[in-house]
Design a protein around this motif. Structure first.
Motif, PDB file in Angstrom:
ATOM      1  N   ARG A  57     -26.700  16.670   2.553  1.00  0.00           N
ATOM      2  CA  ARG A  57     -27.059  15.360   3.133  1.00  0.00           C
ATOM      3  C   ARG A  57     -28.235  15.509   4.084  1.00  0.00           C
ATOM      4  NH1 ARG A  57     -23.764  10.550   3.936  1.00  0.00           N
ATOM      5  NH2 ARG A  57     -24.066   9.483   5.914  1.00  0.00           N
ATOM      6  N   PRO A  58     -29.221  14.589   4.018  1.00  0.00           N
ATOM      7  CA  PRO A  58     -30.341  14.659   4.962  1.00  0.00           C
ATOM      8  C   PRO A  58     -29.834  14.626   6.402  1.00  0.00           C
ATOM      9  CG  PRO A  58     -30.739  13.002   3.255  1.00  0.00           C
ATOM     10  CD  PRO A  58     -29.323  13.463   3.088  1.00  0.00           C
ATOM     11  N   GLN A  59     -30.513  15.401   7.264  1.00  0.00           N
ATOM     12  CA  GLN A  59     -30.029  15.600   8.638  1.00  0.00           C
ATOM     13  C   GLN A  59     -30.125  14.342   9.495  1.00  0.00           C
ATOM     14  OE1 GLN A  59     -28.644  18.336   9.830  1.00  0.00           O
ATOM     15  NE2 GLN A  59     -28.944  19.637   8.058  1.00  0.00           N
ATOM     16  N   ASP A  60     -30.866  13.327   9.026  1.00  0.00           N
ATOM     17  CA  ASP A  60     -31.012  12.131   9.871  1.00  0.00           C
ATOM     18  C   ASP A  60     -30.067  11.006   9.450  1.00  0.00           C
ATOM     19  OD1 ASP A  60     -32.095  11.298   7.494  1.00  0.00           O
ATOM     20  OD2 ASP A  60     -33.889  10.409   8.376  1.00  0.00           O
ATOM     21  N   ASN A  61     -29.057  11.329   8.628  1.00  0.00           N
ATOM     22  CA  ASN A  61     -28.178  10.271   8.124  1.00  0.00           C
ATOM     23  C   ASN A  61     -26.787  10.391   8.751  1.00  0.00           C
ATOM     24  OD1 ASN A  61     -27.162   8.182   6.675  1.00  0.00           O
ATOM     25  ND2 ASN A  61     -27.315   9.169   4.669  1.00  0.00           N
ATOM     26  N   PRO A  62     -26.496   9.565   9.773  1.00  0.00           N
ATOM     27  CA  PRO A  62     -25.278   9.748  10.564  1.00  0.00           C
ATOM     28  C   PRO A  62     -23.994   9.453   9.789  1.00  0.00           C
ATOM     29  CG  PRO A  62     -26.368   7.689  11.147  1.00  0.00           C
ATOM     30  CD  PRO A  62     -27.281   8.395  10.196  1.00  0.00           C
ATOM     31  N   LEU A  63     -22.869   9.917  10.344  1.00  0.00           N
ATOM     32  CA  LEU A  63     -21.575   9.803   9.669  1.00  0.00           C
ATOM     33  C   LEU A  63     -20.701   8.731  10.316  1.00  0.00           C
ATOM     34  CD1 LEU A  63     -20.641  13.572   9.263  1.00  0.00           C
ATOM     35  CD2 LEU A  63     -22.056  12.132   7.793  1.00  0.00           C
ATOM     36  N   ILE A  64     -19.818   8.168   9.515  1.00  0.00           N
ATOM     37  CA  ILE A  64     -18.835   7.203  10.018  1.00  0.00           C
ATOM     38  C   ILE A  64     -17.622   7.978  10.537  1.00  0.00           C
ATOM     39  CG2 ILE A  64     -17.233   5.381   9.296  1.00  0.00           C
ATOM     40  CD1 ILE A  64     -19.443   4.585   7.201  1.00  0.00           C
ATOM     41  N   ARG A 214     -33.072  -6.131   5.744  1.00  0.00           N
ATOM     42  CA  ARG A 214     -33.908  -6.244   4.540  1.00  0.00           C
ATOM     43  C   ARG A 214     -33.734  -5.058   3.595  1.00  0.00           C
ATOM     44  NH1 ARG A 214     -39.345  -3.923   4.814  1.00  0.00           N
ATOM     45  NH2 ARG A 214     -39.546  -2.775   6.744  1.00  0.00           N
ATOM     46  N   ALA A 215     -33.202  -3.956   4.108  1.00  0.00           N
ATOM     47  CA  ALA A 215     -32.991  -2.790   3.238  1.00  0.00           C
ATOM     48  C   ALA A 215     -31.989  -3.082   2.117  1.00  0.00           C
ATOM     49  CB  ALA A 215     -32.519  -1.596   4.049  1.00  0.00           C
ATOM     50  N   LEU A 216     -31.235  -4.189   2.238  1.00  0.00           N
ATOM     51  CA  LEU A 216     -30.307  -4.534   1.156  1.00  0.00           C
ATOM     52  C   LEU A 216     -31.046  -4.989  -0.089  1.00  0.00           C
ATOM     53  CD1 LEU A 216     -28.102  -4.544   3.337  1.00  0.00           C
ATOM     54  CD2 LEU A 216     -27.203  -6.600   2.288  1.00  0.00           C
ATOM     55  N   TYR A 217     -32.244  -5.493   0.116  1.00  0.00           N
ATOM     56  CA  TYR A 217     -32.927  -6.141  -1.004  1.00  0.00           C
ATOM     57  C   TYR A 217     -34.133  -5.384  -1.510  1.00  0.00           C
ATOM     58  CZ  TYR A 217     -30.025 -10.044   0.374  1.00  0.00           C
ATOM     59  OH  TYR A 217     -28.951 -10.833   0.683  1.00  0.00           O
ATOM     60  N   VAL A 224     -40.541   4.372   7.256  1.00  0.00           N
ATOM     61  CA  VAL A 224     -39.986   3.222   7.977  1.00  0.00           C
ATOM     62  C   VAL A 224     -38.706   3.624   8.700  1.00  0.00           C
ATOM     63  CG1 VAL A 224     -39.084   0.868   7.711  1.00  0.00           C
ATOM     64  CG2 VAL A 224     -40.932   1.679   6.238  1.00  0.00           C
ATOM     65  N   ARG A 225     -38.566   3.138   9.943  1.00  0.00           N
ATOM     66  CA  ARG A 225     -37.335   3.386  10.688  1.00  0.00           C
ATOM     67  C   ARG A 225     -36.375   2.250  10.360  1.00  0.00           C
ATOM     68  NH1 ARG A 225     -35.171   5.991  15.134  1.00  0.00           N
ATOM     69  NH2 ARG A 225     -33.897   4.408  16.133  1.00  0.00           N
ATOM     70  N   VAL A 226     -35.250   2.573   9.733  1.00  0.00           N
ATOM     71  CA  VAL A 226     -34.306   1.519   9.355  1.00  0.00           C
ATOM     72  C   VAL A 226     -33.065   1.621  10.221  1.00  0.00           C
ATOM     73  CG1 VAL A 226     -35.049   1.227   6.966  1.00  0.00           C
ATOM     74  CG2 VAL A 226     -33.348   2.945   7.510  1.00  0.00           C
ATOM     75  N   SER A 227     -32.296   0.531  10.263  1.00  0.00           N
ATOM     76  CA  SER A 227     -31.127   0.508  11.146  1.00  0.00           C
ATOM     77  C   SER A 227     -30.054   1.482  10.678  1.00  0.00           C
ATOM     78  CB  SER A 227     -30.557  -0.901  11.210  1.00  0.00           C
ATOM     79  OG  SER A 227     -31.577  -1.795  11.530  1.00  0.00           O
ATOM     80  N   ALA A 228     -29.818   1.562   9.379  1.00  0.00           N
ATOM     81  CA  ALA A 228     -28.869   2.554   8.853  1.00  0.00           C
ATOM     82  C   ALA A 228     -29.679   3.559   8.043  1.00  0.00           C
ATOM     83  CB  ALA A 228     -27.819   1.895   7.970  1.00  0.00           C
ATOM     84  N   PRO A 229     -29.897   4.748   8.590  1.00  0.00           N
ATOM     85  CA  PRO A 229     -30.793   5.702   7.928  1.00  0.00           C
ATOM     86  C   PRO A 229     -30.440   5.925   6.465  1.00  0.00           C
ATOM     87  CG  PRO A 229     -30.206   6.482  10.112  1.00  0.00           C
ATOM     88  CD  PRO A 229     -29.371   5.255   9.862  1.00  0.00           C
ATOM     89  N   GLY A 230     -29.150   5.849   6.123  1.00  0.00           N
ATOM     90  CA  GLY A 230     -28.739   6.124   4.744  1.00  0.00           C
ATOM     91  C   GLY A 230     -29.354   5.175   3.737  1.00  0.00           C
ATOM     92  N   MET A 231     -29.775   4.006   4.208  1.00  0.00           N
ATOM     93  CA  MET A 231     -30.216   2.998   3.256  1.00  0.00           C
ATOM     94  C   MET A 231     -31.582   3.289   2.645  1.00  0.00           C
ATOM     95  SD  MET A 231     -28.576  -0.507   4.575  1.00  0.00           S
ATOM     96  CE  MET A 231     -29.714  -0.740   5.899  1.00  0.00           C
ATOM     97  N   LYS A 232     -32.311   4.230   3.209  1.00  0.00           N
ATOM     98  CA  LYS A 232     -33.637   4.473   2.638  1.00  0.00           C
ATOM     99  C   LYS A 232     -33.609   5.510   1.508  1.00  0.00           C
ATOM    100  CE  LYS A 232     -35.226   7.909   5.933  1.00  0.00           C
ATOM    101  NZ  LYS A 232     -35.496   8.027   7.334  1.00  0.00           N
ATOM    102  N   TYR A 233     -32.483   6.196   1.334  1.00  0.00           N
ATOM    103  CA  TYR A 233     -32.450   7.251   0.317  1.00  0.00           C
ATOM    104  C   TYR A 233     -32.074   6.704  -1.050  1.00  0.00           C
ATOM    105  CZ  TYR A 233     -32.851  10.342   4.242  1.00  0.00           C
ATOM    106  OH  TYR A 233     -33.311  10.963   5.360  1.00  0.00           O
TER     107      TYR A 233
END
Ligand code: AMP
Ligand code: MG
Length: 341
Positions: A57-64, A214-217, A224-233
């Protein structure tokens, strides 16, 4: 490392064995009602680092972080927003993750440098038993190799994680099938970051206004810095490239028929199976049954990897209710390669 399969059906110590591995700082595959998770002690940075290694997993993608009792939230989050209490009352235990300001006990490995943490109280009884038996909150992302579809059975977890984690707790197939809804309460207004088992309509019924990220669509670039890092992968992707065709199902089926060329896979609603006799067809439920589509979508996407298809075309529901989550996963599998017809 030998990965052991723990089955509570035949072994009454299965949960305790899994819990003691977690206490020793190991990673365990855990069933939840959404998808399987890779669980480790959320308060132990070294244990959490093993999750990242197992998944790639990329190091910038936080966990729940998963808890089994609401009051444990106060240890993880110093100032619980009132909206969190209202959402918990409505939807916990269940498939909803809330992003809130984080407390000092959350290690850097969990939050990846953010000053927030995602918290969820799952509905699956085995997940809650495991959290209580371990006595600590559990950090757990989906139990797939990064980039691949999420895992909804213990066998899928074994396929991706054999030799990489200590054990898998087998809870049978997951009921919801797509990951939790993620909403952040750490911005000015509540914002949906990832659609899931709790719908946008349900969130709005409790909170009133909820923004949609907007990362949903659209596809988000690396810069780009997104609110949930996981959404850019790129995510949920089978090996062959996928194109989504959106619109009225009859029209999309006819459009896909005209594109078939070479070894082709088609992900379609049950009603259209017979349209593609020369293709590898994976049906993910009736066009009218969104719950079935959510349960089936990752399984069906994974199935293409056992075939020789070089191209996949996919039908997709519209964005209402649970359709928003299903459509989001299919579009991500396609890297947002979408045709509207
Ligand atoms: P997964 O663990 O695979 O279910 O993915 C968790 C999702 O939640 C990813 O998209 C993460 O980027 C997102 N997430 C987890 N923690 C946070 C946080 N503190 N802030 C924003 N997004 C988060
Ligand atoms: Mg995931």
């Amino acid at each position: 490392m030998k990965t052991i399969m723990l089955s509570p059906q035949n072994d009454k110590n299965a949960v305790n064995t899994a819990a003691s591995l977690i206490k020793q700082g190991e990673v365990v595959g855990m069933p939840t009602e959404t998808v399987y998770g890779l669980a480790a002690n959320a308060l132990n940075g070294e244990a959490v680092a093993k999750i990242f290694r197992a998944k790639g997993r990329p190091q910038d993608n936080p966990l729940i972080v998963h808890i089994a009792d609401f009051d444990r939230i106060y240890e993880l989050c110093p100032a619980v927003p009132p909206q969190a209490k209202a959402l918990a009352k409505a939807f916990w235990p269940g498939p909803l993750t809330m992003i809130v300001p984080k407390g000092d006990c959350i290690p850097q490995e969990v939050s990846c440098g953010l000053d927030t943490v995602g918290i969820r109280l799952p509905a699956h009884p085995l997940a809650r038993d495991l959290i209580r038996a371990a006595g600590v909150p559990l950090a757990a992302p989906s139990a797939n190799t990064s980039g691949r579809p999420s895992t909804t059975t213990a066998e899928h977890v074994l396929r991706d994680m054999d030799g990489k984690i200590a054990a898998i707790l087998d809870g049978g197939p997951c009921g919801v099938g797509v990951e939790s809804t993620v909403i952040t309460l750490a911005l000015d207004k509540p914002r949906l970051l990832r659609p899931g088992g709790i719908t946008l309509e349900q969130l709005r019924a409790v909170l009133g206004e909820v923004e949609v990220d907007r990362a949903l669509y659209e596809k988000i670039g690396d810069e780009v810095r997104v609110s949930a890092p996981g959404m850019k992968y790129r995510h949920y992707a089978p090996k062959a490239p996928v194109t989504v065709v959106r619109g009225d199902p009859q029209r999309t089926a006819e459009y896909i028929q005209k594109q078939i060329n070479g070894p082709t896979g088609v992900l379609c609603f049950d009603e259209y199976r017979s349209y593609f006799p020369t293709c590898v067809v994976e049906c993910f439920g009736s066009q009218f049954d969104l719950a079935a589509q959510a349960r089936e979508v990752f399984d069906r996407l994974r199935a293409f990897d056992d075939t020789d298809v070089t191209r996949i075309w996919a039908q997709c529901p519209s964005d209402e209710g649970l359709g928003l989550a299903v459509a989001n996963r299919i579009k991500k599998a396609a890297g947002f390669s979408v045709v509207e017809v």
